[in-house]
Design a protein around this motif. Structure first.
Motif, PDB file in Angstrom:
ATOM      1  N   LEU A 262       0.796  -1.224   0.000  1.00 17.25           N
ATOM      2  CA  LEU A 262       0.000   0.000   0.000  1.00 17.25           C
ATOM      3  C   LEU A 262       0.833   1.281   0.000  1.00 17.25           C
ATOM      4  CD1 LEU A 262      -2.900  -0.973   2.444  1.00 17.25           C
ATOM      5  CD2 LEU A 262      -2.934  -0.838  -0.058  1.00 17.25           C
ATOM      6  N   PRO A 263       2.028   1.321   0.618  1.00 21.37           N
ATOM      7  CA  PRO A 263       2.793   2.576   0.583  1.00 21.37           C
ATOM      8  C   PRO A 263       3.063   3.076  -0.837  1.00 21.37           C
ATOM      9  CG  PRO A 263       3.696   1.140   2.253  1.00 21.37           C
ATOM     10  CD  PRO A 263       2.677   0.331   1.517  1.00 21.37           C
ATOM     11  N   LEU A 264       3.436   2.168  -1.752  1.00 18.67           N
ATOM     12  CA  LEU A 264       3.695   2.605  -3.119  1.00 18.67           C
ATOM     13  C   LEU A 264       2.410   3.023  -3.819  1.00 18.67           C
ATOM     14  CD1 LEU A 264       5.504   3.096  -5.504  1.00 18.67           C
ATOM     15  CD2 LEU A 264       5.386   0.668  -6.084  1.00 18.67           C
ATOM     16  N   LEU A 265       1.345   2.227  -3.667  1.00 22.82           N
ATOM     17  CA  LEU A 265       0.078   2.570  -4.308  1.00 22.82           C
ATOM     18  C   LEU A 265      -0.457   3.897  -3.779  1.00 22.82           C
ATOM     19  CD1 LEU A 265      -1.679  -0.930  -4.311  1.00 22.82           C
ATOM     20  CD2 LEU A 265      -0.377   0.161  -6.148  1.00 22.82           C
ATOM     21  N   GLY A 266      -0.387   4.059  -2.462  1.00 23.57           N
ATOM     22  CA  GLY A 266      -0.817   5.331  -1.879  1.00 23.57           C
ATOM     23  C   GLY A 266       0.074   6.483  -2.300  1.00 23.57           C
ATOM     24  N   GLY A 267       1.381   6.211  -2.428  1.00 21.85           N
ATOM     25  CA  GLY A 267       2.310   7.249  -2.863  1.00 21.85           C
ATOM     26  C   GLY A 267       2.038   7.706  -4.287  1.00 21.85           C
ATOM     27  N   ILE A 268       1.685   6.756  -5.162  1.00 23.80           N
ATOM     28  CA  ILE A 268       1.353   7.107  -6.545  1.00 23.80           C
ATOM     29  C   ILE A 268       0.131   8.017  -6.578  1.00 23.80           C
ATOM     30  CG2 ILE A 268       0.585   6.213  -8.780  1.00 23.80           C
ATOM     31  CD1 ILE A 268       2.195   3.666  -8.138  1.00 23.80           C
ATOM     32  N   ALA A 269      -0.906   7.635  -5.821  1.00 24.68           N
ATOM     33  CA  ALA A 269      -2.128   8.441  -5.783  1.00 24.68           C
ATOM     34  C   ALA A 269      -1.841   9.836  -5.234  1.00 24.68           C
ATOM     35  CB  ALA A 269      -3.188   7.736  -4.928  1.00 24.68           C
ATOM     36  N   LEU A 270      -1.069   9.912  -4.149  1.00 24.13           N
ATOM     37  CA  LEU A 270      -0.738  11.211  -3.566  1.00 24.13           C
ATOM     38  C   LEU A 270       0.094  12.049  -4.541  1.00 24.13           C
ATOM     39  CD1 LEU A 270      -0.699  13.158  -1.173  1.00 24.13           C
ATOM     40  CD2 LEU A 270       1.305  11.934  -0.292  1.00 24.13           C
ATOM     41  N   SER A 271       1.024  11.407  -5.251  1.00 22.49           N
ATOM     42  CA  SER A 271       1.861  12.129  -6.207  1.00 22.49           C
ATOM     43  C   SER A 271       1.025  12.732  -7.323  1.00 22.49           C
ATOM     44  CB  SER A 271       2.915  11.182  -6.795  1.00 22.49           C
ATOM     45  OG  SER A 271       3.793  10.710  -5.791  1.00 22.49           O
TER      46      SER A 271
ATOM     47  N   VAL B 195      -2.118  13.686  -7.110  1.00 20.54           N
ATOM     48  CA  VAL B 195      -2.843  14.827  -6.534  1.00 20.54           C
ATOM     49  C   VAL B 195      -1.917  16.036  -6.395  1.00 20.54           C
ATOM     50  CG1 VAL B 195      -4.031  15.675  -4.471  1.00 20.54           C
ATOM     51  CG2 VAL B 195      -4.512  13.375  -5.331  1.00 20.54           C
ATOM     52  N   LEU B 196      -0.709  15.798  -5.872  1.00 24.88           N
ATOM     53  CA  LEU B 196       0.251  16.900  -5.712  1.00 24.88           C
ATOM     54  C   LEU B 196       0.644  17.489  -7.061  1.00 24.88           C
ATOM     55  CD1 LEU B 196       2.621  15.449  -2.960  1.00 24.88           C
ATOM     56  CD2 LEU B 196       0.868  17.221  -2.685  1.00 24.88           C
ATOM     57  N   ALA B 197       0.837  16.627  -8.068  1.00 24.39           N
ATOM     58  CA  ALA B 197       1.227  17.098  -9.391  1.00 24.39           C
ATOM     59  C   ALA B 197       0.121  17.932 -10.038  1.00 24.39           C
ATOM     60  CB  ALA B 197       1.590  15.911 -10.282  1.00 24.39           C
TER      61      ALA B 197
ATOM     62  N   GLY C  43       8.257  19.639 -12.274  1.00 25.60           N
ATOM     63  CA  GLY C  43       7.678  19.429 -10.952  1.00 25.60           C
ATOM     64  C   GLY C  43       7.252  17.990 -10.730  1.00 25.60           C
ATOM     65  N   LEU C  44       6.665  17.377 -11.775  1.00 30.55           N
ATOM     66  CA  LEU C  44       6.263  15.977 -11.681  1.00 30.55           C
ATOM     67  C   LEU C  44       7.472  15.078 -11.472  1.00 30.55           C
ATOM     68  CD1 LEU C  44       4.115  13.757 -11.906  1.00 30.55           C
ATOM     69  CD2 LEU C  44       4.422  13.827 -14.393  1.00 30.55           C
ATOM     70  N   GLY C  45       8.570  15.390 -12.163  1.00 31.70           N
ATOM     71  CA  GLY C  45       9.799  14.615 -11.981  1.00 31.70           C
ATOM     72  C   GLY C  45      10.322  14.717 -10.564  1.00 31.70           C
ATOM     73  N   ALA C  46      10.277  15.930  -9.988  1.00 24.51           N
ATOM     74  CA  ALA C  46      10.750  16.128  -8.617  1.00 24.51           C
ATOM     75  C   ALA C  46       9.871  15.367  -7.623  1.00 24.51           C
ATOM     76  CB  ALA C  46      10.762  17.616  -8.288  1.00 24.51           C
ATOM     77  N   ILE C  47       8.559  15.416  -7.833  1.00 22.70           N
ATOM     78  CA  ILE C  47       7.635  14.691  -6.954  1.00 22.70           C
ATOM     79  C   ILE C  47       7.880  13.186  -7.056  1.00 22.70           C
ATOM     80  CG2 ILE C  47       5.198  14.104  -6.606  1.00 22.70           C
ATOM     81  CD1 ILE C  47       4.551  17.001  -7.501  1.00 22.70           C
ATOM     82  N   SER C  48       8.090  12.712  -8.273  1.00 17.84           N
ATOM     83  CA  SER C  48       8.297  11.276  -8.486  1.00 17.84           C
ATOM     84  C   SER C  48       9.581  10.793  -7.813  1.00 17.84           C
ATOM     85  CB  SER C  48       8.349  10.977  -9.994  1.00 17.84           C
ATOM     86  OG  SER C  48       7.152  11.385 -10.627  1.00 17.84           O
TER      87      SER C  48
END
Length: 339
Positions: A94-103, A105-107, A324-329
């Protein structure tokens, strides 16, 4: 049926010819340099774009080109599911799946903020934010009717993301060497930053099969975010609606495209070892050929001159949003200690 095939045939033949030329150029590279600096997938995109930019493509080729870029690619993605096991993602849970979803939203928030800072109209800023953060042209096309975007705004957003998407495909392998990413890190980074599913295939395949599999799964998790985003925009994303207009509800095809469902279905069957092993190799070969052909068609749909027509503000917003997306990723990869 015969009439439909006759309409598709010219574009199919042209896409196949570009694919064959790209494959031959890769063999030439290997013969001269001992390795392929540019894989046939990337060469197919470049050759197709070169043809589209340098000469007019007759209208009779368009149906087959569109079919190759869309339907053949979608079939290729479905077949790719037969070679992907969910283990690489489930190991992170779940950490990766949740991280993708959060990323995502942030992006979206970052990109929209950049657009408003540069005084882009609300609808244009939303189009670019969703296209940049989720899945490029597909997200733009899905969001546009929901927020009643102007046709000119849609064309400008799609034109630039199409061209920049090809540039990203070419640059990512260079970044891989520059930063010394592991195959898993590169797969996650490609899946998080590249706009469209076919472009993820083109960016990840030259690095490794593991990167391709991980990148595809991560990308499809991003694409699945389109459903909740479209739903929220249909409820809260409209501003300045023109009188007399009715809200357009998101359709099922916006929420879960058929090829994503097919990919996830085959991936689940593969993960539980329910697919006959004799089918795995043919499915992988078929997916590779169809992907190459769709790459050629994708290139044939990209006119590099469209960048000049997109406008300075749009260009700047898209580029800054991508950075910005690259930095978030990369922050996600670092926080989750992906190795």
């Amino acid at each position: 049926m015969n009439n439909k095939m006759s309409q598709l045939l010219p574009g199919l033949v042209l896409s196949a010819a570009v694919t064959l030329a790209a494959w031959l150029l890769e063999l030439v590279e290997v013969g001269i340099f001992g390795r392929a600096w540019l894989e046939s997938l990337v060469l197919a995109i470049l050759l197709g774009s070169l043809i589209r930019t340098c000469m007019p493509v007759p209208a009779r080729f368009e149906p087959g080109i569109h079919f190759s870029a869309k339907i053949l690619l979608e079939v290729a993605v479905v077949l790719l599911g037969a070679s992907v096991s969910a283990a690489a993602i489930l190991e992170r849970g779940l950490p990766l799946l949740g991280g993708i979803a959060l990323s995502v939203v942030l992006a979206i928030g970052f990109s929209y903020g950049v657009g408003k800072l540069l005084r882009l109209p609300h609808r244009m800023a939303l189009l670019i934010a969703c296209g940049n953060s989720i899945c490029g042209n597909s997200a733009i096309a899905a969001v546009a009717p929901v927020i009643d975007a102007d046709g000119k705004d849609v064309a400008a957003a799609i034109a630039f993301t199409a061209v920049l998407g090809v540039v990203v495909v070419l640059l990512l392998p260079v970044l891989d060497h520059a930063f010394g990413m592991t195959t898993l890190q590169y797969g996650v980074f490609a899946g998080m930053t590249v706009y469209a599913v076919p472009q993820v295939l083109a960016a990840a395949a030259p690095v490794s099969q593991a990167s391709l599999q991980v990148g595809t799964v991560v990308k499809l998790v991003r694409v699945l975010m389109l459903g909740p985003v479209v739903l929220l925009l249909s409820l809260f994303g409209r501003r300045g609606d023109r009188q007399g207009e009715q809200r357009r509800a998101p359709t099922l095809s916006h929420l879960v495209p058929w090829f994503i469902a097919g990919f996830l279905g085959l991936m689940a069957l593969r993960s539980f070892d329910l697919l006959p092993h004799a089918l795995l190799a043919p499915a992988r070969v078929a997916s590779g050929w169809l992907t190459s052909m769709s790459m050629a068609a994708l290139g044939l749909g990209v006119d590099a001159r469209s960048v000049l027509r997109a406008g300075g503000k749009v260009s700047l917003v898209v580029v800054v949003s991508l950075i910005g997306l690259g930095a978030i990723s990369w922050s996600l990869i670092t926080l989750l200690a992906i190795r």
